[in-house]
Enzyme design. Structure first.
Site, PDB file in Angstrom:
ATOM      1  N   HIS A   1     -10.337  -1.228  -5.682  1.00 23.21           N
ATOM      2  CA  HIS A   1     -11.273  -0.758  -4.661  1.00 23.21           C
ATOM      3  C   HIS A   1     -11.200   0.739  -4.426  1.00 23.21           C
ATOM      4  O   HIS A   1     -11.955   1.272  -3.617  1.00 23.21           O
ATOM      5  CB  HIS A   1     -10.972  -1.503  -3.353  1.00 23.21           C
ATOM      6  CG  HIS A   1      -9.607  -1.132  -2.843  1.00 23.21           C
ATOM      7  ND1 HIS A   1      -8.440  -1.499  -3.495  1.00 23.21           N
ATOM      8  CD2 HIS A   1      -9.208  -0.394  -1.777  1.00 23.21           C
ATOM      9  CE1 HIS A   1      -7.411  -0.999  -2.838  1.00 23.21           C
ATOM     10  NE2 HIS A   1      -7.851  -0.331  -1.796  1.00 23.21           N
ATOM     11  N   ASP A   2     -10.275   1.434  -5.072  1.00 25.29           N
ATOM     12  CA  ASP A   2     -10.139   2.885  -4.893  1.00 25.29           C
ATOM     13  C   ASP A   2     -10.695   3.682  -6.073  1.00 25.29           C
ATOM     14  O   ASP A   2     -10.653   4.915  -6.048  1.00 25.29           O
ATOM     15  CB  ASP A   2      -8.651   3.263  -4.741  1.00 25.29           C
ATOM     16  CG  ASP A   2      -8.083   2.827  -3.408  1.00 25.29           C
ATOM     17  OD1 ASP A   2      -8.861   2.723  -2.435  1.00 25.29           O
ATOM     18  OD2 ASP A   2      -6.868   2.592  -3.338  1.00 25.29           O
TER      19      ASP A   2
ATOM     20  N   GLU B   1       2.002   0.015  -4.870  1.00 20.63           N
ATOM     21  CA  GLU B   1       1.017   1.010  -5.308  1.00 20.63           C
ATOM     22  C   GLU B   1       1.735   2.354  -5.408  1.00 20.63           C
ATOM     23  O   GLU B   1       2.173   2.893  -4.398  1.00 20.63           O
ATOM     24  CB  GLU B   1      -0.114   1.087  -4.280  1.00 20.63           C
ATOM     25  CG  GLU B   1      -1.225   2.015  -4.736  1.00 20.63           C
ATOM     26  CD  GLU B   1      -2.117   2.504  -3.597  1.00 20.63           C
ATOM     27  OE1 GLU B   1      -3.226   2.977  -3.885  1.00 20.63           O
ATOM     28  OE2 GLU B   1      -1.692   2.445  -2.421  1.00 20.63           O
TER      29      GLU B   1
ATOM     30  N   ASP C   1       0.821  -1.206   0.000  1.00 20.73           N
ATOM     31  CA  ASP C   1       0.000   0.000   0.000  1.00 20.73           C
ATOM     32  C   ASP C   1       0.865   1.271   0.000  1.00 20.73           C
ATOM     33  O   ASP C   1       1.808   1.366   0.799  1.00 20.73           O
ATOM     34  CB  ASP C   1      -0.857  -0.038   1.270  1.00 20.73           C
ATOM     35  CG  ASP C   1      -1.928   1.019   1.291  1.00 20.73           C
ATOM     36  OD1 ASP C   1      -2.874   0.915   0.508  1.00 20.73           O
ATOM     37  OD2 ASP C   1      -1.812   1.963   2.104  1.00 20.73           O
TER      38      ASP C   1
HETATM   39  C1  NOJ Z   1      -4.318   3.032  -0.701  1.00 22.95           C
HETATM   40  C2  NOJ Z   1      -5.445   2.075  -0.478  1.00 22.95           C
HETATM   41  O1  NOJ Z   1      -5.673   1.362  -1.653  1.00 22.95           O
HETATM   42  C3  NOJ Z   1      -6.624   2.906  -0.030  1.00 22.95           C
HETATM   43  O2  NOJ Z   1      -7.818   2.174  -0.013  1.00 22.95           O
HETATM   44  C4  NOJ Z   1      -6.306   3.520   1.307  1.00 22.95           C
HETATM   45  O3  NOJ Z   1      -7.326   4.399   1.681  1.00 22.95           O
HETATM   46  C5  NOJ Z   1      -4.980   4.296   1.263  1.00 22.95           C
HETATM   47  N1  NOJ Z   1      -3.952   3.613   0.551  1.00 22.95           N
HETATM   48  C6  NOJ Z   1      -4.465   4.528   2.648  1.00 22.95           C
HETATM   49  O4  NOJ Z   1      -4.013   3.312   3.179  1.00 22.95           O
END
Ligand code: NOJ
Length: 529
Positions: free
Chosen positions: A310-311, A236, A194
């Site tokens: 999911h984002d 990510e 992450d």
């Molecule tokens: C990226 C994650 O994919 C997201 O869902 C999260 O809110 C942020 N990082 C903070 O961890």
């Protein structure tokens, strides 16, 4: 030619809260995932990326970890996780855990100790200052939160409940490496990391991503944890670009296996409102970005191929004319599937799932969306415009329950789903199973083709050459190896074109019939030998 095993993986992302609920509390869980392993095996995927299932107060839906060693009771028990790892393996599926190493929850024992006592051994696990600077938090407000007990401020790039870890402090790094090893020892395949580009941050210099120590830290993380296990590591990286991504992926540097880049997605963001408002999609701009990645030195670059996670709100809504929903869903998947890289499927992609429908702002659940409803109005949007923005861009859109059938609870839960999103007739696993022309059946065929031993080397290692560049609404390219040419020609628009020459056996096609036209969102994948 020998190659790393992740180059033959096709990965399915599960957002556990919304995948399958086994106990009727309206929240998906690990026993639910175990029950669906046969479905995933039949789909053909080789690994699951599991969004966080660790103990957490769930302020950011699990991306706020309170204990790296235990499963949150909402999702099941530690034994359930062991069973998932083992049963998945028996089904030929490996488990990739989502490790949040940039921050913890404020409920983590380390933070609780650090926040009450300046002399705690955990004090330097976090970032403290007596005077905050002007860095803002991603979810709104300042990135600094006052802590009364020690009369100073801690840094949090996300919610106040997500204090950032201090990667400058070696004992903190050691503690994280131990947690990673714990899971690798249990047999997980590796990690999705992450916001990992933030771990070199220097807050006093306003540097967050790409800090001066970022890459040496990734190298150390690799050597101390997943690298020892030949594990996969997917970073990510919102700020990596075409060139800097090679610093992560060049195998000689021993950092990560691959990174998620978002410059294709962000290309359509509004200047003023960023991701909360988008300008219309343009296939050529999109194509230029993903083709450029394919031109990188293959010895150093390996791509991630994905449309959703999911984002992000669903790419289908953003990029396609939904009158052609099923054709577009199939076309989008297959148009990038045969590029060089590891394909990712986000749960529901294989059904052609679209954004949820939320009658009122109260129906959203995500902290980011709820905060931004106000922030967007403060920036000048009307209430209706801010609601429309959430409808189109909120992360909850992709977090609605997986549609297993069309009954109450969607076959997802026997209770009340934690987030809803409304009915979507015709787009559930049960319905799509019955229809040989469904998106689900197309996904299965496309994945089987991608894995086919006769094409595997070609798809993994073949040279990339774009075709039909003058057709600005098409994605068309060849992959070439040893006299074989795999050709992909896709119409990424609702316009009709003259049919291009299809001179070889067709391996994949998303319309049931033939036509002299190249129809909206039509795609052909064929072989020239
Ligand atoms: C990226 C994650 O994919 C997201 O869902 C999260 O809110 C942020 N990082 C903070 O961890």
């Amino acid at each position: 030619m020998s190659h790393p095993r992740f180059q033959d993986d096709i990965i399915y992302q599960i957002y556990p809260r919304s995948f399958k609920d086994s106990d009727g509390d309206g929240i998906g869980d690990i026993p639910g995932i175990i029950a669906k392993l046969p479905y995933l095996k039949k789909l053909g995927i080789t690994a699951i990326w599991l969004s966080p299932v660790f103990a957490s107060p769930m302020e950011d839906m699990g991306y706020d970890i309170a204990d790296y060693y235990h499963i949150d009771p909402l999702f099941g028990s530690d034994e359930d996780m062991d069973e998932l790892i083992e049963k998945a393996k028996k089904n030929g599926i490996r488990i990739i855990m989502d490790m949040v190493l940039n921050h913890t929850s404020k409920e983590h024992e380390w933070f609780k100790q650090a926040a009450k006592d300046k002399n705690s051994p955990y004090r330097d696990f976090y970032i403290w200052r007596e005077t905050p600077n002007d860095i803002g938090a991603t979810f709104g407000g300042s990135a600094w939160e006052y802590n009364k007990a020690t009369d100073d401020y801690y840094f949090h790039l996300y919610a106040p409940g997500q204090p950032d870890l201090n990667w400058d402090y070696p004992p903190m790094r050691e503690a994280l490496y131990q947690a990673c090893d714990y899971w690798l020892e249990k047999g997980v395949y590796g990690f999705r990391l992450d916001v990992i580009e933030n771990i070199g941050k220097e807050v006093d210099r306003h540097i967050i991503q790409n800090g001066p120590h970022l890459h040496e830290r990734l190298h150390e993380l690799n050597r101390r944890t997943f690298g020892k296990y030949d594990g996969i590591a997917i970073g990510e990286c919102w700020c990596a670009d075409h060139d800097t991504r090679l610093l992560y992926t060049d195998p000689a540097r021993e950092e990560l296996s691959m990174v998620f880049l978002f410059n294709d997605w962000c290309a359509f963001h509004d200047r003023e409102f960023g991701k909360w408002k988008c300008r219309p999609f343009n296939p050529k701009e999109y194509r230029d970005i993903i083709y450029q990645r394919q031109y990188s030195d293959p010895a150093k670059a390996w791509d991630t191929l994905f449309w959703n996670n999911h984002d992000l709100p669903r790419a289908l809504n953003r990029y396609a004319d939904l009158r052609y929903r099923d054709q577009a869903a199939k076309m989008m998947f297959a148009s990038t599937l045969f590029l060089r890289g590891t394909p990712f499927i986000y749960q529901g992609d294989e059904l052609g799932m679209v954004n949820g429908r939320f009658a009122s702002v109260k129906d959203f659940r995500d902290i980011e969306a709820l905060n931004h409803y106000q922030i967007l109005q403060d920036k000048g949007m009307s209430e209706a415009e801010a609601k429309l923005s959430l409808d189109q861009t909120a992360r909850d859109n992709a977090r609605i329950p997986m549609r297993w059938n069309e009954r109450k609870g969607y076959g997802f839960t026997s209770g009340q789903p934690w987030v809803d999103g409304g009915k979507d007739p015709g787009h559930s696993v049960a319905e799509e199973e019955k229809d040989p022309d469904s998106v689900l059946h197309f996904y299965r065929s496309a994945i089987a083709l991608w894995k086919d031993g006769r094409l595997r080397d070609l798809i993994r290692d073949g040279a990339f050459a774009p075709d039909y560049l003058e057709r600005e609404e098409w994605i068309a390219y060849s992959r070439i190896l040893g006299g074989k040419k795999l050709r992909v020609i896709a119409n990424f628009s609702n316009h009709v074109y003259p049919l291009p020459t299809i001179d070889g056996p067709v391996l994949l096609h998303n319309y049931q019939d033939e036509s002299p036209d190249f129809r909206p969102y039509e795609i052909y994948v064929f072989l020239n030998e």
